[in-house]
Scaffold this active site. Structure first.
Site, mmCIF file in Angstrom:
data_model
loop_
_atom_site.group_PDB
_atom_site.id
_atom_site.type_symbol
_atom_site.label_atom_id
_atom_site.label_comp_id
_atom_site.label_asym_id
_atom_site.label_seq_id
_atom_site.Cartn_x
_atom_site.Cartn_y
_atom_site.Cartn_z
ATOM 1 N N GLU A 1 44.335 41.131 37.548
ATOM 2 C CA GLU A 1 46.283 40.585 37.782
ATOM 3 C C GLU A 1 46.090 40.008 38.613
ATOM 4 O O GLU A 1 46.672 39.542 39.138
ATOM 5 C CB GLU A 1 45.962 41.898 38.989
ATOM 6 C CG GLU A 1 46.642 43.319 38.074
ATOM 7 C CD GLU A 1 46.516 44.718 38.684
ATOM 8 O OE1 GLU A 1 46.862 44.343 40.116
ATOM 9 O OE2 GLU A 1 46.727 45.638 38.060
ATOM 10 N N ASP B 1 26.820 48.150 42.650
ATOM 11 C CA ASP B 1 25.284 48.432 42.991
ATOM 12 C C ASP B 1 25.040 50.235 42.789
ATOM 13 O O ASP B 1 26.519 50.749 42.274
ATOM 14 C CB ASP B 1 25.637 48.646 44.662
ATOM 15 C CG ASP B 1 23.537 49.832 45.488
ATOM 16 O OD1 ASP B 1 22.746 48.515 44.804
ATOM 17 O OD2 ASP B 1 23.724 51.200 45.572
#
Length: 590
Positions: free
Chosen positions: A298, A233
């Site tokens: 990751e 956002d």
């Protein structure tokens, strides 16, 4: 009538390629490059417990609707703990589900059910500000001025002899001053805090390492639960210019002060939707997203981020999707482009030029929870109209024209290479609710502008699932947190799904063909002779010819075509050739 050449001098398919503007993607295995993602606004999707507000179990119960539609993923607007002053975009706890929407166990069940159906889940992240009920802000209010607790937010001394004036002249996007003054424990006026949105949404200070560490931990919390990505956002916010200088421009939810970016440049295809100014699109945001990208990388499974960034020119927006930053950025320039062939061609071409330069997909969108639904917007008198909501006393849209153009615009959008977002209810052809009474409105923009702006409630009305049920089947009691217009009966999901040629049928067909023809990773080329027609947008994507007629005259297709999808009924030209009427899009194999 435009007649396409089908003489031997044309290509074997009957259409000559004018110019390639986008080469196909070689990374088709990266799901986010071609995905169609469905936005779920939880409070308005489906209610499972009868309180009139949608919830996570309601989403789970209707997953098969999304599977039948054919989407690849769904994006959930905020469901976190919140006082709901801005419909959940005022987050009090980023690691828990608000009881209004269910529990963490409900979220886990939704995630598992979606994954079992091959549907990915993207969750909303709100990093520009928190709720004023967040534990950090409560600590800040209780802490002395200049304390570490206050350094997480943008507290400043006021101007004037006794600090009685705001620290600068910035205005809130929701209307009014962007600063609110605090009161000290002894009752005397204290410092001011910045809130670019509502007073209950204090902006965080992203120069503070503690803020950065906390949000990386929040990312990991949801990644560990198995989410497939994040919609970020106000992704162009967060970092403010040093010194928080005065600025005399104006920003809003859907448009900015001009069509230029921070460097003053302009792009072909710019629409004036970009929010500029010292509070937006600062270079420092990119360092944050590089750090977040390292976190996502990751994890297995190709997790992705999409930026809600109202940024122009498009070359500035493309900086958010460089290879080491985000994966997608909503193309609001496309959303805000008028129903005009030349402007649409310009914004499409500019979008590909900007995104191809950084190796990113273009991410197309026509509606969301912050803008007037495109089935209504495209029926307004002005082709450039971008109102922040519509009142009953405002000029009303042409409902039939709006839906016809919306269907054509959607089929045009879904024919473009790249990713696309679909806002809940647009697959049902839902219009904006343009007659909400003041006493039911809840958008803070309505209240902070003293009713000058209708706000966003009209596009957030609960969905109709069953035409003949109370509340159109939104929940078991018939209660709905916003009233539904009577027109929703004709658009209820049970009606749309069983009606050939309905808007749902159009979306379902388009998504099936889009996947089968691999349009999301295709090559786009303008086609002759349509490239010379000022009222037509036409291009070839792989083996599919997409033709949108925005003019009044019929547009003739090649004599031997296989129609794959059409936004409305096709016509016949004087020689029996298949022709495209006004405000209609067709996909054909020619």
């Amino acid at each position: 009538m435009t007649q396409i050449d089908s003489t031997p001098s044309a290509t074997a398919t009957g259409t000559g390629i004018s110019r390639v503007v986008h080469a196909g993607s070689a990374d088709a295995d990266q799901w986010w490059r071609q995905a169609v993602i469905y936005q779920v606004y939880p409070r308005s999707f489906a209610d499972s417990d009868g309180d009139g507000i949608g919830d996570l179990p309601g989403v789970t119960a209707h997953l098969d609707h999304l599977v039948e539609l054919g989407v690849d993923a769904l994006w959930l607007s905020p469901f976190y703990r919140s006082p709901q002053r801005d419909a959940g975009y005022d987050v009090a706890d980023y690691r828990d589900v608000d009881p209004l929407f269910g529990t963490l166990a409900d979220f886990d069940e939704l995630l598992a059910a979606a994954h079992a159906r091959g549907v990915r889940i993207v969750v909303d992240l709100v990093p520009n500000h928190t709720s004023n009920e967040h534990v950090w802000f409560q600590e800040a209010l209780a802490a002395p001025e200049g304390s570490p607790a206050r350094a997480r937010y943008l507290f400043r001394d006021g101007r004037g002899e006794s600090g009685e004036l705001p620290p600068n002249n910035w205005q809130s996007i929701f209307g009014g001053d962007a600063w609110t003054r605090t009161t000290r424990p002894d009752g005397t006026p204290g410092q001011w805090y910045l809130h670019l949105f509502d007073t209950t949404q204090p902006d965080l200070d992203w120069t503070n390492p503690e803020v950065r560490d906390e949000f990386e931990a929040v990312l990991r919390f949801w990644l560990d639960r198995g989410v497939d990505g994040f919609r970020v956002d106000v992704a162009h916010g967060m970092v403010k210019a040093d010194g928080l200088p005065d600025w005399d421009g104006h920003v809003s939810m859907v448009e900015g002060s001009d069509a230029s970016g921070a460097d003053g440049a302009t792009d072909q295809g710019s629409t004036g939707t970009g929010n500029s100014g010292p509070m937006f699109d600062q270079d420092g945001v990119h360092e944050i997203y590089r750090a977040w990208r390292r976190v996502l990388d990751e994890y297995p499974g190709d997790r992705a981020m999409v930026a809600e960034a109202w940024v122009e020119p498009l070359s500035r927006l493309a900086r958010y999707v460089r290879p080491d930053e985000m994966h997608q950025a909503f193309n609001f320039s496309f959303l805000c482009t008028a129903w005009d062939a030349a402007r649409l061609r310009a914004v499409v071409e500019a979008s590909f030029a900007a995104n191809d330069a950084v190796g990113a997909p273009s991410t197309w969108v026509l509606s969301n929870h912050d803008v007037v639904r495109h089935a209504t917007r495209l029926g307004l008198d002005s082709p450039d109209a971008r109102p922040n909501g519509i009142f009953a006393h405002d000029p009303q849209p042409d409902v039939v024209l709006g839906l016809r153009r919306a269907r054509a615009a959607t089929l045009l959008m879904l024919g473009l290479p790249g990713s696309a977002y679909v806002y809940q209810g647009e697959e049902l052809g839902l219009p904006e609710h343009t007659a909400l009474d003041a006493d039911v409105r809840q958008d803070p923009a309505f209240f902070r502008t003293q009713g000058a702006e209708a706000g966003r409630d009209g596009c957030r009305v609960p969905l109709p699932w069953v035409a003949d049920a109370p509340g159109f089947g939104f929940g078991p009691t018939g209660e709905t947190w916003l009233p539904q217009p009577d027109a929703y009966r004709d658009h209820a999901a049970d009606v749309e799904r069983r009606t050939p040629g309905s808007t749902f049928d159009l979306y379902r067909t388009a998504l099936r063909v889009r996947r089968a023809e691999r349009l999301g990773t295709g090559t786009l080329a303008w086609t002759e002779p349509f490239a010379q027609d000022p009222q037509v947008v036409a291009f070839r994507n792989r083996d599919v010819l997409v033709v949108t007629n925005l003019g009044d005259a019929l547009v003739a297709l090649p004599r031997s075509v296989e129609v794959l999808a059409a936004s409305g009924p096709l016509d016949r030209g004087p020689y029996g050739e298949t022709s495209v009427p006004s405000d209609t899009t067709v996909w054909v194999r020619a």
